[in-house]
Design a protein around this motif. Structure first.
Motif, PDB file in Angstrom:
ATOM      1  N   ASN B 163       3.583   2.682   8.196  1.00  0.00           N
ATOM      2  CA  ASN B 163       3.156   4.058   7.959  1.00  0.00           C
ATOM      3  C   ASN B 163       1.652   4.194   7.750  1.00  0.00           C
ATOM      4  N   VAL B 164       0.947   3.136   8.101  1.00  0.00           N
ATOM      5  CA  VAL B 164      -0.506   3.181   7.998  1.00  0.00           C
ATOM      6  C   VAL B 164      -1.077   2.836   9.371  1.00  0.00           C
ATOM      7  N   VAL B 165      -2.028   3.616   9.824  1.00  0.00           N
ATOM      8  CA  VAL B 165      -2.661   3.334  11.112  1.00  0.00           C
ATOM      9  C   VAL B 165      -3.352   1.969  11.030  1.00  0.00           C
ATOM     10  N   THR B 166      -2.967   1.081  11.924  1.00  0.00           N
ATOM     11  CA  THR B 166      -3.490  -0.281  11.878  1.00  0.00           C
ATOM     12  C   THR B 166      -4.950  -0.324  12.318  1.00  0.00           C
ATOM     13  N   ILE B 167      -5.753  -1.086  11.594  1.00  0.00           N
ATOM     14  CA  ILE B 167      -7.141  -1.294  12.011  1.00  0.00           C
ATOM     15  C   ILE B 167      -7.227  -2.665  12.669  1.00  0.00           C
ATOM     16  N   HIS B 168      -7.561  -2.656  13.955  1.00  0.00           N
ATOM     17  CA  HIS B 168      -7.567  -3.911  14.700  1.00  0.00           C
ATOM     18  C   HIS B 168      -8.829  -4.720  14.427  1.00  0.00           C
ATOM     19  N   ALA B 169      -9.950  -4.028  14.342  1.00  0.00           N
ATOM     20  CA  ALA B 169     -11.207  -4.766  14.223  1.00  0.00           C
ATOM     21  C   ALA B 169     -12.283  -3.890  13.605  1.00  0.00           C
ATOM     22  N   VAL B 170     -13.230  -4.553  12.986  1.00  0.00           N
ATOM     23  CA  VAL B 170     -14.368  -3.855  12.410  1.00  0.00           C
ATOM     24  C   VAL B 170     -15.608  -4.549  12.969  1.00  0.00           C
ATOM     25  N   ASN B 220      -0.834  -0.877  -3.382  1.00  0.00           N
ATOM     26  CA  ASN B 220      -0.477  -2.232  -3.799  1.00  0.00           C
ATOM     27  C   ASN B 220      -1.507  -3.261  -3.345  1.00  0.00           C
ATOM     28  N   SER B 221      -2.244  -2.942  -2.264  1.00  0.00           N
ATOM     29  CA  SER B 221      -3.320  -3.862  -1.874  1.00  0.00           C
ATOM     30  C   SER B 221      -4.644  -3.414  -2.454  1.00  0.00           C
ATOM     31  N   GLY B 222      -4.609  -2.469  -3.375  1.00  0.00           N
ATOM     32  CA  GLY B 222      -5.842  -2.052  -4.053  1.00  0.00           C
ATOM     33  C   GLY B 222      -6.719  -1.124  -3.234  1.00  0.00           C
ATOM     34  N   VAL B 223      -6.149  -0.505  -2.201  1.00  0.00           N
ATOM     35  CA  VAL B 223      -6.938   0.401  -1.379  1.00  0.00           C
ATOM     36  C   VAL B 223      -6.562   1.843  -1.715  1.00  0.00           C
ATOM     37  N   LEU B 224      -7.548   2.674  -1.993  1.00  0.00           N
ATOM     38  CA  LEU B 224      -7.285   4.085  -2.216  1.00  0.00           C
ATOM     39  C   LEU B 224      -7.591   4.843  -0.944  1.00  0.00           C
ATOM     40  N   HIS B 225      -6.893   5.929  -0.744  1.00  0.00           N
ATOM     41  CA  HIS B 225      -7.159   6.697   0.469  1.00  0.00           C
ATOM     42  C   HIS B 225      -8.300   7.686   0.253  1.00  0.00           C
ATOM     43  N   ARG B 226      -8.201   8.483  -0.778  1.00  0.00           N
ATOM     44  CA  ARG B 226      -9.225   9.436  -1.214  1.00  0.00           C
ATOM     45  C   ARG B 226      -9.366  10.661  -0.324  1.00  0.00           C
ATOM     46  N   ASP B 227      -8.626  10.729   0.768  1.00  0.00           N
ATOM     47  CA  ASP B 227      -8.730  11.933   1.579  1.00  0.00           C
ATOM     48  C   ASP B 227      -7.390  12.215   2.262  1.00  0.00           C
ATOM     49  N   VAL B 228      -6.314  12.241   1.461  1.00  0.00           N
ATOM     50  CA  VAL B 228      -5.000  12.536   2.034  1.00  0.00           C
ATOM     51  C   VAL B 228      -4.954  14.016   2.386  1.00  0.00           C
ATOM     52  N   LYS B 229      -4.765  14.302   3.647  1.00  0.00           N
ATOM     53  CA  LYS B 229      -4.671  15.693   4.098  1.00  0.00           C
ATOM     54  C   LYS B 229      -3.971  15.715   5.449  1.00  0.00           C
ATOM     55  N   PRO B 230      -3.419  16.861   5.825  1.00  0.00           N
ATOM     56  CA  PRO B 230      -2.629  16.921   7.061  1.00  0.00           C
ATOM     57  C   PRO B 230      -3.379  16.404   8.293  1.00  0.00           C
ATOM     58  N   ALA B 231      -4.708  16.584   8.325  1.00  0.00           N
ATOM     59  CA  ALA B 231      -5.443  16.149   9.510  1.00  0.00           C
ATOM     60  C   ALA B 231      -5.522  14.624   9.614  1.00  0.00           C
ATOM     61  N   GLY B 245      -3.885   7.758   8.301  1.00  0.00           N
ATOM     62  CA  GLY B 245      -5.094   7.117   8.811  1.00  0.00           C
ATOM     63  C   GLY B 245      -6.310   7.416   7.950  1.00  0.00           C
ATOM     64  N   ASP B 246      -7.452   6.874   8.358  1.00  0.00           N
ATOM     65  CA  ASP B 246      -8.743   7.159   7.714  1.00  0.00           C
ATOM     66  C   ASP B 246      -8.828   6.784   6.250  1.00  0.00           C
ATOM     67  N   PHE B 247      -8.354   5.601   5.929  1.00  0.00           N
ATOM     68  CA  PHE B 247      -8.390   5.171   4.537  1.00  0.00           C
ATOM     69  C   PHE B 247      -9.806   5.001   4.012  1.00  0.00           C
ATOM     70  N   GLY B 248     -10.021   5.569   2.861  1.00  0.00           N
ATOM     71  CA  GLY B 248     -11.250   5.264   2.132  1.00  0.00           C
ATOM     72  C   GLY B 248     -12.535   5.731   2.765  1.00  0.00           C
ATOM     73  N   LEU B 249     -12.457   6.249   3.957  1.00  0.00           N
ATOM     74  CA  LEU B 249     -13.698   6.500   4.680  1.00  0.00           C
ATOM     75  C   LEU B 249     -14.396   7.773   4.235  1.00  0.00           C
TER      76      LEU B 249
END
Lengths: 199, 744
Positions: B163-170, B220-231, B245-249
């Motif tokens: 249920n989380v958009v996978t990040i392949h690479a940074v 549980n992995s210590g990551v906050l989203h901070r911008d949960v919204k329908p978009a 998607g768009d965790f923490g950004l």
């Protein structure tokens, strides 16, 4: 060994990833014309056959994930046939309700006469399916060969001329004609398998 | 030169030999007929057969076809539709496009926000489609913003959850840092809400539960989203999966939303009050507040906190209370309103303390609500039937009590799940309804009714007047429609009368026929075409599954028809019928009945038919004039008859008359039981000229077919499993007709 063929995932598997738009584009190029000519054979006018293509491609997009990729259970070819046939049936009944140009009875008459309404339908489909894949594959690999290699293949395998005659026409020795023919055929087969390895 | 090994010939074909050896071999090949044969036999020639020579014929050329293909390609690509290519690059800085040379091929722009641009792109090395988020140049020049972008992206990349958009690479290698993400085909929740306003409760619970699951994994992995919204919530159109998607950004480029006005446009609606307080340290519970706002928006079709300006909105979030959900939409059940209320507590300590807790609250209630509130129809209607011998007064009282209880309940449990969604012919949602008859009433011509649930749904008989209609099971659902007749039914009632084209997909239609009903049927195709795919039709102890009275095609695929003591399919038309069954199983008294002599075509492919009489031809009074031909085309079918495969009601049937009437073409079929009988004064006579399988084959055109005394391909126990009769249905009715003992 045939490295490419062995490791490459066939197009049908790639299609299950709806995000692989390259695969979809390729799929449309190969199978669109097949469905189109199926529709034309079913007695449809060009515009209706075009609709059929649109509908069948959409259907496949929606249900490819459900298609069990298992050669034992059923071939993609038959699956696609079912979808095309069903869509054609639907369109046929729709057309009957909104008679256009052709006129109702005329359609019924042709439908009765065309082979697809009978058990031969799938046989014809099978042959056209192969031809379509081969045509596409031939176009793809054509440029990879020297003209005389290609000609040696074409004249023997497609036109059915004897290797001796072709050797003479192309000023090659007979052995080269055999080698050329088999080299192209092998590449052709590998190319086709990239698309459908259940063929 | 001796003849070379086959391996060597192969290497010659593959062009893997040194020049000298190659030339020798070619020369040998020119002369040696043996080797010519060998090299050919190792090729794939045989595979293609005559298909190769077909290459010589001219292919199908049509400019229209070209256009269609181009159309199809773009329609298969939902993003390209919404983001036409002409305007794709407008307003995007040249720097932002710079990275495209870096192993990516740009397909479309998905979105552009304050902090960067998201592209749909093809990663050329892997040939896969991805979403690429590039940090805007104005932030990329700021080393600390850049650092935060990368740090947050790497943290989010560690979260691995469906249920989380996978990040392949940074990547930080180019002038602009970017991250490569999974591309989700479909729409965002924001787009869904813009299009359809409020969503049905089942959908709210489904989406909310999955978002909570995704948040839970991140927290549980210590990551906050901070911008949960329908978009930021993506709805995968293929799997119905919801991805966050768009965790923490969001925080990377503006720590305090109040101070960086550039970040505010359109976004603060969903933030938690504590994020507005510069002194507070928001934790994962801030994401839960936002989730509450998302749930609210799905239930009510509008945001929980909305002001005329950004500042007014923020003021609302910090101090105001949203209008209660129930006031906005009375259909939202109380439990869901409570969950939202608890998530909206200003004090984080009073909220749910984990995303997991929210997820389980949503899931428990979503399941519970369906169990607790039975469809009212079931209570009221089934009662009189079960207590048929009770006094009318008792029934009346019972009905009143049930009605009263339901009235009380309805104030508490305001909703029956709206499982029937109607989509018009353009695919737009018309509405969702709690029962099928309502959905059918509201369905415009050409629409599709999708059933989101398994039921069983209790359905009254109905007539479908639409010219064309599709009833289809939603993904992963196996709806059962149980038809029930009112007590004062008419005789020979029909469950579903189709006056236009009807398609059924993935449904089970069941009717247990009461004593007083005559010979009803499940589906009566009276005008249009009928298609059924992966459906099950069960009716008993009498009645038919399908009555066809239409000149349009009847096509059944992957279906099961069980008519216990009745007919699976009855063909009424005196026209040019065509019935096509593929991969179907039919069991019953009669598999296919044709009451009147008529010319028709029956196509059976890969079907199994088990019946007393597989085919019963003509009512007793019917006259065979010799003008009609019934064409059977059968392939890979199994026929098992307890009485006879073909039963005729015409006593004086000669071999010649039969052959004139029946044109039978069969391939690879298996027969079992008597083959041909004539019914005469209640008794069955196996006709003298067809007593053996050889006789049968002599009057029909069968190739590769066999006769079998062995237990049938479908053993009776297996049949049982196939039936999977709903528990409430009295299964004895099935026992009575098909038992092993009667097989002889």
């Amino acid at each position: 060994m045939t490295r490419a063929a062995a490791t490459r995932v066939s197009l049908l598997v790639r299609l299950r990833d709806s995000q692989d738009s390259a695969a979809w584009s390729q799929f449309t190029d190969i199978y669109g014309p097949l469905v189109f000519s199926f529709g034309r054979r079913y007695g449809m006018q060009e515009a209706d056959a075009a609709d059929l293509v649109q509908e069948v491609m959409g259907q496949v997009a929606r249900s490819i994930a459900k298609f069990e990729y298992n050669p034992q259970l059923g071939k993609f070819r038959s699956w696609l046939y079912k979808i095309a046939k069903r869509a054609a049936g639907r369109q046929y009944s729709k057309r009957q309700r909104q008679p256009q140009g052709t006129g109702d009875t005329a359609i019924v008459d042709t439908l009765d006469q065309i082979p697809d309404a009978s058990v031969d339908g799938e046989k014809i489909w099978k042959r056209q399916y192969r031809t379509q894949l081969l045509t596409w594959a031939a176009e793809q690999i054509h440029d990879q060969f020297q003209p005389h290699t290609w000609q040696a293949f074409w004249r023997t395998a497609v036109e059915g001329q004897s290797p001796q005659a072709v050797a003479e026409q192309l000023s090659l020795n007979v052995g080269s004609v055999y080698v050329a023919k088999n080299r192209v055929m092998k590449r052709l087969a590998a190319k086709v398998r990239e698309i459908d390895d259940t063929l | 030169m001796n003849c070379p090994e086959l391996d060597l010939l192969q290497q010659l074909v593959d062009d893997e030999l040194a020049d000298e050896l190659r030339d020798q071999l070619v020369e040998h090949l020119s002369l040696c007929a043996d080797c010519q044969k060998r090299i050919d036999s190792s090729a794939e020639t045989k595979l293609w057969g005559d298909a190769l020579s077909d290459l010589n014929t001219c292919p199908n050329e049509s400019s229209l076809l070209e256009k269609v293909l181009a159309n199809v390609k773009s329609s298969l690509d939902p993003w390209q539709k919404e983001h036409p290519t002409q305007s794709m690059y407008s307003g995007i800085s040249a720097e932002a496009l710079a990275w495209t040379g870096d192993g990516f091929e740009l397909i479309a722009v998905l979105g552009q926000g304050g902090m960067g641009i998201v592209f749909k792109a093809r990663e050329t090395s892997l040939d896969r489609v991805v979403a690429v988020k590039v940090l805007s140049p104005k932030f990329a020049v700021d080393p600390s913003a850049r650092e935060r972008f990368l740090r947050e992206a790497r943290a989010a990349a560690a979260v691995n959850h469906p249920n989380v958009v996978t990040i392949h690479a940074v990547s930080d290698s180019g002038p602009l840092p970017y991250l490569v993400m999974e591309y989700v085909a479909g729409e965002t929740l924001q787009e869904r809400l813009d299009e359809s306003g409020m969503l049905p409760t089942s959908e709210v619970a489904h989406i909310g539960g999955q978002v909570a699951a995704g948040l839970s994994a991140a927290h549980n992995s210590g990551v906050l989203h901070r911008d949960v919204k329908p978009a930021n919530i993506f709805l995968d159109e293929n799997t119905r999966q919801v991805k966050l998607g768009d965790f923490g950004l969001a925080m990377v480029c503006g720590q305090s939303q109040l101070t960086k006005t550039g970040m505010l446009a359109g976004t603060p609606t969903y933030v938690a009050p504590e994020t507005l307080d510069p002194a507070a340290k928001p934790d994962h519970r801030a994401d839960l507040f936002s989730l509450g706002s998302v749930l609210y928006a799905m239930c009510c079709g509008r945001a929980a906190f909305e002001g005329h300006s950004v500042v007014a909105t923020l003021h609302q979030i910090a101090n105001g209370q949203p209008t209660p959900v129930a006031e906005q939409n009375p259909n939202v059940p109380a439990w869901l309103g409570d969950i939202i209320g608890k998530l909206h507590e200003k004090d984080a300590d009073l909220r749910y303390q984990s995303a997991e807790a929210v997820q389980s609250a949503l899931e428990t209630h979503a399941l519970g609500s369906i169990d607790v509130v039975p469809p009212p129809a079931r209570q009221v209607r089934s009662q009189p039937q079960r207590e048929r011998n009770g006094s009318r007064l008792a029934i009346f009282v019972a009905v009143c009590v049930v009605a009263a209880v339901l009235a009380v309940l309805s104030t508490v449990w305001t909703r029956v799940p709206e499982d029937f969604s109607v989509f018009n012919d353009e695919g737009a949602l018309v509405g969702s309804f709690a029962d099928l008859s309502e959905a059918v009433e509201m369905a415009p011509d050409g629409s599709r009714i999708e059933i989101q649930g398994d039921g069983p749904y209790f359905v009254e008989p109905m007539t479908l007047t639409q010219r064309s209609l599709t009833l289809i099971a939603a993904e992963n659902c196996e709806p059962v429609l149980r038809f029930e007749f009112e007590d004062n039914h008419e005789e020979d009632e029909t469950c579903l009368i189709a006056e236009g084209d009807l398609s059924l997909e993935g449904l089970s239609l069941v009717c247990e026929v009461g004593d007083e009903v005559g010979f009803p049927c499940l589906v009566h195709a009276s005008e249009g075409a009928f298609h059924a795919d992966t459906c099950r039709f069960i009716i008993g102890p009498q009645g038919s599954c399908l009555v066809c009275n239409t000149e349009h095609p009847i096509v059944l695929m992957d279906c099961e028809l069980h008519a216990v003591g009745g007919d699976c399919v009855e063909l009424l038309t005196e026209g040019e019928d065509r019935v096509e069954l593929e991969d179907c199983l039919l069991t019953g008294g009669v598999a296919i009945r044709i009451p009147e002599p008529q010319s028709c075509e029956i196509v059976l492919a890969n079907c199994t038919l088990v019946a007393h009489e597989v085919f019963e031809l003509f009512d007793e009074e019917a006259e065979v004039t010799g003008e009609q031909t019934i064409h059977f085309l059968t392939e890979d079918c199994a026929f098992k008859a307890f009485e006879s495969v073909v039963a005729m009601n015409t006593p004086d049937l000669s071999r010649e008359a039969f052959m004139q009437l029946i044109e039978w073409t069969g391939t690879r079929n298996v027969f079992s039981g008597p083959l041909l009988a004539v019914l005469e004064d209640e008794s069955r006579q196996i006709v003298s000229w067809c007593q053996s399988i050889e006789d049968w084959f002599s009057v029909t055109a069968e190739t590769d077919s066999t006769y079998s005394d062995e237990p049938f391909p479908v053993a009776d126990e297996e049949l049982w499993e196939l039936l999977e009769v709903p528990e409430e249905l009295d299964t004895e009715i099935f026992d009575r007709e098909i038992t092993a003992g009667e097989v002889d």
